[in-house]
Write a protein that holds these residues in place. Structure first.
Motif, short mmCIF file in Angstrom:
data_model
loop_
_atom_site.label_atom_id
_atom_site.label_comp_id
_atom_site.label_asym_id
_atom_site.label_seq_id
_atom_site.Cartn_x
_atom_site.Cartn_y
_atom_site.Cartn_z
N LEU A 26 33.19 -30.91 -8.03
CA LEU A 26 33.74 -32.27 -8.09
C LEU A 26 35.05 -32.32 -8.86
O LEU A 26 36.01 -32.98 -8.43
N ASP A 27 35.14 -31.64 -10.00
CA ASP A 27 36.37 -31.68 -10.80
C ASP A 27 37.55 -31.12 -10.01
O ASP A 27 38.67 -31.66 -10.08
N MET A 28 37.31 -30.04 -9.26
CA MET A 28 38.37 -29.43 -8.47
C MET A 28 38.87 -30.38 -7.38
O MET A 28 40.07 -30.54 -7.16
N ILE A 29 37.91 -31.01 -6.70
CA ILE A 29 38.27 -31.96 -5.64
C ILE A 29 39.02 -33.15 -6.23
O ILE A 29 40.05 -33.60 -5.71
N THR A 30 38.51 -33.67 -7.37
CA THR A 30 39.14 -34.84 -8.00
C THR A 30 40.54 -34.51 -8.48
O THR A 30 41.47 -35.32 -8.34
N GLN A 31 40.73 -33.33 -9.06
CA GLN A 31 42.05 -32.93 -9.52
C GLN A 31 43.06 -32.93 -8.37
O GLN A 31 44.19 -33.42 -8.52
N TRP A 51 24.29 -31.82 -4.50
CA TRP A 51 25.37 -32.16 -3.57
C TRP A 51 26.04 -33.45 -4.05
O TRP A 51 25.42 -34.28 -4.70
N VAL A 52 27.30 -33.63 -3.68
CA VAL A 52 28.09 -34.77 -4.15
C VAL A 52 28.75 -35.47 -2.97
O VAL A 52 29.16 -34.82 -2.00
#
Length: 278
Positions: free
Chosen positions: A248-253, A271-272
């Motif tokens: 999630l952090d990678m996608i959000t960044q 899963w997110v």
């Protein structure tokens, strides 16, 4: 419609969680198209044309000593797979208002009754990512909005947006079988104003949407995010899923770099499904 030949793998997984989710994600990246989860097994399917004897060489979980995974494979024809999913496919209810069922299940009178015949396509609502994306859509105001369902699989997400009032909807999938299956399903649900396309992100050139839904996998999302953002109208909404909590952090960044704002996410068995706005 061609009678495709598929290779069926049957994996016995111990312990099943979280190994089965990891296995399915890795198999999906290797080209496997569809999965059936049984009590202690995972069935995975890939077109024979896309298969080779070394297809599992890069499936890392198979060498993970924390899990015991045994498997075998065999060649099957499309009809045999259809029998398999009919034997295993159970209807699901999402938030008490949306039912995803096969044609042979009886309706129960929920507000959104979606009939899906998945065949070899992803998107029955059973997988955590599809389930959460349905939940996101149920919370959105989609009335009179333009919508893109990217990596549409069965077309179930596009169909729900149509039932909730979206007026212009495109569903795109790179896989021919998903393309054909989504066409069948939008007609089955009397939502044939949904436009279904076979292709990838290149089809988005000069197109704009109020809402973009992409349930694919982490690597494709990261690669295609700039094109999604170009195609998103002002005050648009981007729903992303197909990745794990740790991603999630990678996608959000990446989204923040593209001037999107993270709004919220749902989690289900690691899963997110995340919501971003511009």
């Amino acid at each position: 419609m061609s009678n495709n030949i598929y290779i069926e793998y049957r994996f016995t997984v111990e312990p099943k969680e979280p190994a089965s989710d990891i296995l399915i994600a890795e198999l999906g990246e290797a080209g496997f198209e569809s999965f059936v989860e049984e009590e202690d097994e995972v069935l995975a399917y890939i077109q024979k044309a896309d298969w080779s004897l070394d297809i599992l060489n890069d499936i890392q979980i198979l060498t993970n000593k924390n899990f015991k995974i045994r498997y075998g494979y065999k060649e099957i024809e499309q009809e045999n797979w259809n029998v398999t999913w009919e034997q295993n496919f159970q209807p699901i209810i999402v938030d008490d208002v949306c039912m995803i069922r096969a044609p042979f299940h009886e309706p129960i009178g929920v507000e959104y009754d979606i009939v899906i015949e998945p065949k070899m396509s992803f998107g029955t609502g059973h997988h955590e990512t599809t389930h959460m994306m349905l939940q996101h859509i149920l919370k959105l105001n989609v009335k009179d909005k333009t919508v893109l369902d990217m990596g549409s699989g069965t077309g179930v997400l596009a169909i729900l947006t149509a039932m909730r009032g979206a007026t212009k909807i495109d569903a795109i999938d790179i896989d021919n079988w998903c393309f054909l299956n989504a066409q069948e399903n939008v007609i089955r649900n009397k939502m044939d104003f949904i436009s279904v396309y076979e292709g990838d992100v290149a089809l988005l050139k000069d197109k704009k949407y109020d809402i973009i839904i992409a349930n694919i996998n982490r690597n494709i999302l990261l690669e295609d995010l700039p094109e999604y953002v170009k195609s998103l109208n002002k005050n648009g909404i981007l729903l992303l899923s197909g990745f794990y909590t740790e991603d999630l952090d990678m996608i959000t960044q990446k989204c923040v770099e593209l001037e999107l704002k993270f709004e919220k996410n749902l989690e289900r068995n690691n899963w997110v499904a995340a919501k971003y706005v511009n």
